[in-house]
Design an enzyme around this catalytic site. Structure first.
Site, PDB file in Angstrom:
ATOM      1  N   TYR A 252      -3.394  16.575   1.087  1.00 27.79           N
ATOM      2  CA  TYR A 252      -3.927  15.220   1.226  1.00 27.79           C
ATOM      3  C   TYR A 252      -2.878  14.347   1.890  1.00 27.79           C
ATOM      4  O   TYR A 252      -1.754  14.247   1.412  1.00 27.79           O
ATOM      5  CB  TYR A 252      -4.273  14.685  -0.167  1.00 27.79           C
ATOM      6  CG  TYR A 252      -5.192  13.490  -0.218  1.00 27.79           C
ATOM      7  CD1 TYR A 252      -5.451  12.688   0.870  1.00 27.79           C
ATOM      8  CD2 TYR A 252      -5.806  13.158  -1.416  1.00 27.79           C
ATOM      9  CE1 TYR A 252      -6.291  11.605   0.782  1.00 27.79           C
ATOM     10  CE2 TYR A 252      -6.651  12.077  -1.523  1.00 27.79           C
ATOM     11  CZ  TYR A 252      -6.893  11.290  -0.423  1.00 27.79           C
ATOM     12  OH  TYR A 252      -7.730  10.213  -0.516  1.00 27.79           O
TER      13      TYR A 252
ATOM     14  N   HIS B 260       1.542   4.195  -3.086  1.00 28.95           N
ATOM     15  CA  HIS B 260       1.326   5.629  -2.880  1.00 28.95           C
ATOM     16  C   HIS B 260       2.606   6.435  -3.075  1.00 28.95           C
ATOM     17  O   HIS B 260       2.544   7.588  -3.496  1.00 28.95           O
ATOM     18  CB  HIS B 260       0.674   5.895  -1.522  1.00 28.95           C
ATOM     19  CG  HIS B 260      -0.789   5.657  -1.553  1.00 28.95           C
ATOM     20  ND1 HIS B 260      -1.334   4.394  -1.440  1.00 28.95           N
ATOM     21  CD2 HIS B 260      -1.825   6.504  -1.733  1.00 28.95           C
ATOM     22  CE1 HIS B 260      -2.653   4.488  -1.547  1.00 28.95           C
ATOM     23  NE2 HIS B 260      -2.982   5.755  -1.728  1.00 28.95           N
TER      24      HIS B 260
ATOM     25  N   TYR C  98       0.835  -1.197   0.000  1.00 33.99           N
ATOM     26  CA  TYR C  98       0.000   0.000   0.000  1.00 33.99           C
ATOM     27  C   TYR C  98       0.873   1.251   0.000  1.00 33.99           C
ATOM     28  O   TYR C  98       0.661   2.170  -0.793  1.00 33.99           O
ATOM     29  CB  TYR C  98      -0.935  -0.010   1.223  1.00 33.99           C
ATOM     30  CG  TYR C  98      -1.887   1.159   1.249  1.00 33.99           C
ATOM     31  CD1 TYR C  98      -3.151   1.061   0.679  1.00 33.99           C
ATOM     32  CD2 TYR C  98      -1.526   2.368   1.828  1.00 33.99           C
ATOM     33  CE1 TYR C  98      -4.027   2.139   0.685  1.00 33.99           C
ATOM     34  CE2 TYR C  98      -2.393   3.452   1.841  1.00 33.99           C
ATOM     35  CZ  TYR C  98      -3.642   3.330   1.274  1.00 33.99           C
ATOM     36  OH  TYR C  98      -4.494   4.403   1.276  1.00 33.99           O
TER      37      TYR C  98
ATOM     38  N   TRP D 156      -7.433   3.743 -10.655  1.00 34.09           N
ATOM     39  CA  TRP D 156      -6.714   3.686  -9.371  1.00 34.09           C
ATOM     40  C   TRP D 156      -7.419   2.741  -8.406  1.00 34.09           C
ATOM     41  O   TRP D 156      -6.782   1.929  -7.729  1.00 34.09           O
ATOM     42  CB  TRP D 156      -6.589   5.088  -8.771  1.00 34.09           C
ATOM     43  CG  TRP D 156      -5.834   5.102  -7.473  1.00 34.09           C
ATOM     44  CD1 TRP D 156      -6.364   5.174  -6.216  1.00 34.09           C
ATOM     45  CD2 TRP D 156      -4.414   5.034  -7.296  1.00 34.09           C
ATOM     46  NE1 TRP D 156      -5.359   5.156  -5.280  1.00 34.09           N
ATOM     47  CE2 TRP D 156      -4.157   5.070  -5.915  1.00 34.09           C
ATOM     48  CE3 TRP D 156      -3.347   4.947  -8.187  1.00 34.09           C
ATOM     49  CZ2 TRP D 156      -2.868   5.017  -5.387  1.00 34.09           C
ATOM     50  CZ3 TRP D 156      -2.055   4.903  -7.670  1.00 34.09           C
ATOM     51  CH2 TRP D 156      -1.827   4.939  -6.288  1.00 34.09           C
ATOM     52  N   TRP D 157      -8.730   2.825  -8.309  1.00 29.94           N
ATOM     53  CA  TRP D 157      -9.471   1.927  -7.424  1.00 29.94           C
ATOM     54  C   TRP D 157      -9.237   0.469  -7.804  1.00 29.94           C
ATOM     55  O   TRP D 157      -9.048  -0.385  -6.937  1.00 29.94           O
ATOM     56  CB  TRP D 157     -10.958   2.231  -7.474  1.00 29.94           C
ATOM     57  CG  TRP D 157     -11.386   3.447  -6.715  1.00 29.94           C
ATOM     58  CD1 TRP D 157     -10.627   4.232  -5.882  1.00 29.94           C
ATOM     59  CD2 TRP D 157     -12.686   4.014  -6.711  1.00 29.94           C
ATOM     60  NE1 TRP D 157     -11.380   5.250  -5.375  1.00 29.94           N
ATOM     61  CE2 TRP D 157     -12.651   5.138  -5.864  1.00 29.94           C
ATOM     62  CE3 TRP D 157     -13.880   3.685  -7.348  1.00 29.94           C
ATOM     63  CZ2 TRP D 157     -13.771   5.929  -5.627  1.00 29.94           C
ATOM     64  CZ3 TRP D 157     -14.987   4.470  -7.122  1.00 29.94           C
ATOM     65  CH2 TRP D 157     -14.938   5.582  -6.268  1.00 29.94           C
TER      66      TRP D 157
END
Length: 104
Positions: free
Chosen positions: A41, A22, A18, A76-77
């Site tokens: 963000y 990113h 993960y 992306w999802w």
């Protein structure tokens, strides 16, 4: 500016993946986030429970809500689905948090 906080879950054995994904976030995804009014963000990981805490500042709820349907966001999802809890449409299972305190 609107502050949004939320939590999600990453699979316990996928923490490193993960984070890697990113660190290598696609520039076109970042561009789309900016186009939809997102700034400042951040996502934090609490390793014991595999809970992700997200924070983002947005310009406008309506503008932000349109981000979900963009092609790059859908891609992306799909890319992130193997590493975190998701809904049937691949969107992350997300719990929105209510702001109870803020200090500048």
């Amino acid at each position: 500016m609107i502050r949004k906080g939320f939590i999600m879950k990453v699979y316990p054995d996928k923490h490193a993946e993960y984070e890697k994904r990113h660190h290598e976030i696609w520039p076109e995804m970042v561009d789309e986030l900016h186009r939809h009014g997102a700034s400042n963000y951040s996502i934090f990981l609490e390793k014991e429970t595999s809970t992700l805490f997200g924070y983002v500042e947005i310009e406008d709820e309506e503008k932000w809500s349109k981000m979900a349907s963009t092609d790059i966001n859908q891609k992306w999802w799909e890319y992130m689905e193997p590493v975190m809890e998701t809904n049937p449409d691949n969107s992350p299972v997300t719990i929105d948090l209510t702001e109870v305190f803020h200090m500048d």
